[in-house]
Design a protein around this motif. Structure first.
Motif, PDB file in Angstrom:
ATOM      1  N   VAL A   1      71.006  20.565  41.482  1.00 50.04           N
ATOM      2  CA  VAL A   1      72.150  21.284  40.921  1.00 50.04           C
ATOM      3  C   VAL A   1      72.908  22.016  42.026  1.00 50.04           C
ATOM      4  O   VAL A   1      74.147  21.989  42.079  1.00 50.04           O
TER       5      VAL A   1
ATOM      6  N   TYR B   1      70.498  27.857  33.723  1.00 45.65           N
ATOM      7  CA  TYR B   1      71.512  26.808  33.708  1.00 45.65           C
ATOM      8  C   TYR B   1      72.475  26.996  32.539  1.00 45.65           C
ATOM      9  O   TYR B   1      73.675  26.738  32.660  1.00 45.65           O
TER      10      TYR B   1
ATOM     11  N   LYS C   1      76.348  25.239  32.674  1.00 49.07           N
ATOM     12  CA  LYS C   1      76.124  23.886  33.166  1.00 49.07           C
ATOM     13  C   LYS C   1      75.556  22.927  32.120  1.00 49.07           C
ATOM     14  O   LYS C   1      75.452  21.724  32.384  1.00 49.07           O
TER      15      LYS C   1
ATOM     16  N   PHE D   1      72.783  18.225  31.368  1.00 47.60           N
ATOM     17  CA  PHE D   1      73.816  18.803  32.227  1.00 47.60           C
ATOM     18  C   PHE D   1      75.170  18.137  31.976  1.00 47.60           C
ATOM     19  O   PHE D   1      75.261  16.926  31.767  1.00 47.60           O
TER      20      PHE D   1
ATOM     21  N   GLN E   1      77.720  17.948  34.123  1.00 50.90           N
ATOM     22  CA  GLN E   1      78.442  17.556  35.330  1.00 50.90           C
ATOM     23  C   GLN E   1      78.939  16.109  35.304  1.00 50.90           C
ATOM     24  O   GLN E   1      80.078  15.829  35.693  1.00 50.90           O
TER      25      GLN E   1
END
Length: 417
Positions: free
Chosen positions: A73, A90, A95, A303, A305
């Motif tokens: 991360v 997180y 995230k 996550f 991302q």
């Protein structure tokens, strides 16, 4: 040693060329029973049904997996999914996907409610429970018989009386009290929760609204009793509790040196392999049955991302079907995190399931660590390092708990700022 497993295959409903990366913890104790085998089976079955999706799984030991994910991360290469020990940091950093963005209503509704609640940060669930366990009191039936004890204890006074009878027969550890730095936060919480009878019960580390209450009068009273009535009377064995780690206590129980010990499911096989005749009962409370047992859960999280929200959700709905949840629980001696799998296990008298029934019975009313607080990691670390001093010969339970409370309050304040 970490193990990396690349699991290829066919793909998913609709889009092509999607690869999901999952970092997972290893629950096995050798390559032969590594979690690699579990994920191999799940991914192979999933990919066979979903053309165009590939799931790549990396399995690491518990010693390494949290740090591996943290580093990924930090480097800007978060995995799509991580199955590790904590999620709150997180979630607080924005995230993670909320569970409701990933899972079907049916899957969400199947989770045991107290586990779903423990997966919440700021009143939204981000941590998805993956494996769970509770703790019970293990006792050595052979040593009990030699000491003339006919029934296991149900109160603290009975536990102390039984421990004295065991000591009088030369038992090395009448009652093991592992408050060493390996897992002292667990042993501590069990005693805090059992600090009163079922009419009110202990609050553990926090009260009902999540405020740290480590130095409450009840908790100070609990550790004063441990210091004076167990440790001070020589009933906890030759190693000071603050230096006795959980693994060493379990090994001593398996070697027939311990009369009583709080343990989780992995101790069953460990003791059986050494031929120990043992029983398991709920941990005694101060005056009777405690309000709650201690529960522990590990967490799955997704996550944001890389995107792939729909694919992640589709895969997780598959992972959490009853068949897969039961397979994982049976392979590694853990409790199912879903109601459907819990019901199936509780209704089964097969050997791997029946052995877990005493733990399973406690799960619906168990209380977990305050894992939804980003301050918990720092508080747990402080407990591991310092709580043993509370029961030392010259220790001051009130002073130690007051210092831990100050640490917790400061950590909580810092986390909110």
């Amino acid at each position: 040693m970490g193990m990396t497993v690349l699991l290829g295959g066919c793909g998913s409903t609709g889009s092509s060329g999607v690869t999901l990366r999952l970092v997972a913890a290893d629950y096995g104790d050798s390559p032969a029973n590594s979690s690699k085998k579990y994920w191999d089976s799940v991914v192979q079955a999933y990919e066979a049904q979903h053309s165009g999706v590939k799931v790549e799984v990396s399995v690491y030991s518990w010693n390494d997996v949290d740090a591996k994910v943290k580093a990924m991360v930090a480097d800007g290469h978060a995995p799509d999914l991580a199955q590790i020990g904590a999620y709150a940091d997180y979630a607080a950093a924005g995230k993670l996907y909320p569970a409701s963005d990933l899972l079907s209503i049916r899957t969400q509704a199947d989770f045991l409610s107290q586990l779903s609640d423990a997966g919440q940060w700021n009143h939204t669930q981000y941590g998805i429970p993956f494996g769970a366990s509770t703790r019970v009191l293990f006792y050595n039936k052979t040593l009990f018989a030699k000491a003339g004890i006919t029934t296991p204890p149900t109160t603290w006074d009975e536990l102390a009386s039984d421990a004295k009878a065991l000591k009088d027969k030369g038992v090395t550890y009448p009652v093991a009290l592992p408050l060493g730095p390996e897992e002292a936060q667990a042993e501590t919480m069990q005693w805090l929760l059992s600090g009163s009878g079922s009419e009110n019960g202990g609050n553990g580390y926090t009260d009902d609204v999540g405020t740290y209450t480590i130095d409450s009068a009840q908790n100070v009273d609990t550790f004063t009793w441990l210091k004076e009535d167990l440790v001070g009377k020589g009933l906890t064995g030759p190693v000071a509790p603050g230096r006795l780690n959980r693994a060493d206590a379990f090994a001593a129980f398996a070697n027939g040196q311990v009369g009583m010990l709080n343990g989780h499911p992995t101790l069953i096989q460990q003791a059986q392999q050494k031929g120990v005749q043992f029983g398991m009962v709920p941990m005694p409370g101060r005056t009777g049955k405690p309000r709650a047992a201690m529960g522990v859960a590990d967490w799955m999280m997704a996550f944001k991302q890389n995107g792939h929200r729909d694919r992640i959700g589709d895969f997780l709905n598959f992972v959490y079907n009853e068949k897969n949840v039961l397979a994982f629980s049976r392979d590694y001696g853990l409790l199912p995190v879903t109601g459907s799998a819990s019901t199936a296990m509780s209704e089964s008298d097969a050997a791997p399931d029946k052995a877990l029934h005493p733990f399973l019975e406690q799960l619906p009313t168990s209380e977990l660590y305050p894992v939804g607080k980003t301050s918990w990691a720092a508080v747990a670390a402080a407990v591991k390092q310092n709580i043993g001093q509370a029961v030392a010969p010259n220790g001051d339970p009130s002073g130690v708990l007051t210092r831990l409370q100050a640490t917790a309050t400061a950590a909580d304040s810092s986390a909110k700022n």
